[in-house]
Design a protein around this motif. Structure first.
Motif, PDB file in Angstrom:
ATOM      1  N   ASP A 175       0.787  -1.219  -0.108  1.00  0.00           N
ATOM      2  CA  ASP A 175       0.097   0.065  -0.075  1.00  0.00           C
ATOM      3  C   ASP A 175       0.961   1.282   0.041  1.00  0.00           C
ATOM      4  O   ASP A 175       0.349   2.371  -0.544  1.00  0.00           O
ATOM      5  CB  ASP A 175      -1.041  -0.059   1.235  1.00  0.00           C
ATOM      6  CG  ASP A 175      -0.325  -0.265   2.538  1.00  0.00           C
ATOM      7  OD1 ASP A 175       0.952  -0.588   2.554  1.00  0.00           O
ATOM      8  OD2 ASP A 175      -1.032   0.003   3.643  1.00  0.00           O
ATOM      9  N   ASP A 176       2.039   1.272   0.746  1.00  0.00           N
ATOM     10  CA  ASP A 176       3.110   2.307   0.590  1.00  0.00           C
ATOM     11  C   ASP A 176       4.202   1.889   0.493  1.00  0.00           C
ATOM     12  O   ASP A 176       4.982   2.041   1.506  1.00  0.00           O
ATOM     13  CB  ASP A 176       2.528   3.459   1.597  1.00  0.00           C
ATOM     14  CG  ASP A 176       3.275   4.774   1.617  1.00  0.00           C
ATOM     15  OD1 ASP A 176       3.733   4.959   0.514  1.00  0.00           O
ATOM     16  OD2 ASP A 176       3.563   5.267   2.594  1.00  0.00           O
TER      17      ASP A 176
ATOM     18  N   GLN B  22      -3.969  -5.259  -8.381  1.00  0.00           N
ATOM     19  CA  GLN B  22      -3.942  -3.936  -7.673  1.00  0.00           C
ATOM     20  C   GLN B  22      -5.337  -3.493  -7.484  1.00  0.00           C
ATOM     21  O   GLN B  22      -5.719  -2.906  -6.387  1.00  0.00           O
ATOM     22  CB  GLN B  22      -3.146  -2.906  -8.191  1.00  0.00           C
ATOM     23  CG  GLN B  22      -1.724  -2.765  -8.034  1.00  0.00           C
ATOM     24  CD  GLN B  22      -1.099  -1.651  -8.635  1.00  0.00           C
ATOM     25  OE1 GLN B  22      -1.650  -0.981  -9.445  1.00  0.00           O
ATOM     26  NE2 GLN B  22       0.252  -1.242  -8.259  1.00  0.00           N
TER      27      GLN B  22
ATOM     28  N   GLU C 241      -7.887  -4.295  -1.593  1.00  0.00           N
ATOM     29  CA  GLU C 241      -8.392  -3.165  -0.999  1.00  0.00           C
ATOM     30  C   GLU C 241      -7.306  -2.424  -0.152  1.00  0.00           C
ATOM     31  O   GLU C 241      -7.571  -2.124   1.209  1.00  0.00           O
ATOM     32  CB  GLU C 241      -9.654  -3.483  -0.005  1.00  0.00           C
ATOM     33  CG  GLU C 241     -10.733  -3.966  -0.920  1.00  0.00           C
ATOM     34  CD  GLU C 241     -11.978  -4.407  -0.075  1.00  0.00           C
ATOM     35  OE1 GLU C 241     -12.122  -4.173   1.106  1.00  0.00           O
ATOM     36  OE2 GLU C 241     -12.776  -5.149  -0.814  1.00  0.00           O
ATOM     37  N   ASN C 242      -6.215  -1.818  -0.679  1.00  0.00           N
ATOM     38  CA  ASN C 242      -5.212  -1.354   0.034  1.00  0.00           C
ATOM     39  C   ASN C 242      -4.890   0.210  -0.302  1.00  0.00           C
ATOM     40  O   ASN C 242      -4.074   0.556   0.097  1.00  0.00           O
ATOM     41  CB  ASN C 242      -3.882  -2.162  -0.191  1.00  0.00           C
ATOM     42  CG  ASN C 242      -3.422  -2.354  -1.544  1.00  0.00           C
ATOM     43  OD1 ASN C 242      -4.050  -1.562  -2.383  1.00  0.00           O
ATOM     44  ND2 ASN C 242      -2.084  -2.758  -1.731  1.00  0.00           N
ATOM     45  N   GLY C 243      -5.805   0.721  -0.947  1.00  0.00           N
ATOM     46  CA  GLY C 243      -5.811   2.105  -1.329  1.00  0.00           C
ATOM     47  C   GLY C 243      -5.055   2.224  -2.837  1.00  0.00           C
ATOM     48  O   GLY C 243      -4.978   3.716  -3.147  1.00  0.00           O
ATOM     49  N   ARG C 244      -4.705   1.377  -3.345  1.00  0.00           N
ATOM     50  CA  ARG C 244      -3.911   1.203  -4.688  1.00  0.00           C
ATOM     51  C   ARG C 244      -5.154   0.960  -5.742  1.00  0.00           C
ATOM     52  O   ARG C 244      -5.968   0.149  -5.630  1.00  0.00           O
ATOM     53  CB  ARG C 244      -2.727   0.407  -4.783  1.00  0.00           C
ATOM     54  CG  ARG C 244      -1.705   0.420  -3.654  1.00  0.00           C
ATOM     55  CD  ARG C 244      -0.517   1.230  -4.026  1.00  0.00           C
ATOM     56  NE  ARG C 244      -0.054   1.205  -5.005  1.00  0.00           N
ATOM     57  CZ  ARG C 244       1.339   0.842  -5.260  1.00  0.00           C
ATOM     58  NH1 ARG C 244       1.962   0.403  -4.453  1.00  0.00           N
ATOM     59  NH2 ARG C 244       1.847   0.923  -6.621  1.00  0.00           N
TER      60      ARG C 244
END
Length: 140
Positions: free
Chosen positions: A26-27, A90, A94-97
């Motif tokens: 996610d980051d 991706q 559901e990880n913000g990407r």
């Protein structure tokens, strides 16, 4: 069998692991740590998937095989499919990407650039390595 596979394809395996970490985390580096360069993420995608194509060619050529047009096309298609699947993955997580068509376009651009630039460089580097007397799989 796994040992033989890893000895032959270890550079490609490392590239795949880096791509998976960078694209599915996610980051992966922290958004605040990246310099403010427009479209930097697209350049990174091009480098990653051009690198995947290049690693496949490197490992194949290092094993003493010829990089024919057919083999290069197979590797290019495999790398492009990997880029497409990566984007779909991706989008599913559901990880913000999010999946982006422009990321896939950047992946493909990197592969196309590497298609023309990597094989001659690989051949030249490994030929010089062989001529220097350092044993490679190709010279054994």
């Amino acid at each position: 069998m796994l040992k033989k596979f890893l000895l032959r394809w270890w550079p490609t395996c490392i590239v795949v692991c880096v791509i998976l970490y960078a694209t599915l985390n996610d980051d992966p580096v922290g958004a605040d740590e990246l310099p403010a360069i427009p479209y930097l993420d697209k350049y990174i995608h091009a480098i990653m998937f051009g690198g995947l194509f290049s690693a496949l060619c490197f490992d194949y050529y290092r094993a003493g095989k010829s990089l024919t047009t057919r083999i290069k096309l197979i590797f290019a298609i495999a790398a492009a499919i990997s880029g497409g699947l990566d984007e779909l993955w991706q989008g599913a997580l559901e990880n913000g990407r999010a999946a982006e068509l422009l990321d896939f376009a950047a992946d493909s651009a990197g592969i196309i650039i590497a298609y023309f630039t990597a094989p001659p460089v690989i051949k030249r580097v490994l030929r010089k390595h062989h001529q220097s007397g350092t044993p490679t799989r190709r010279s054994v």
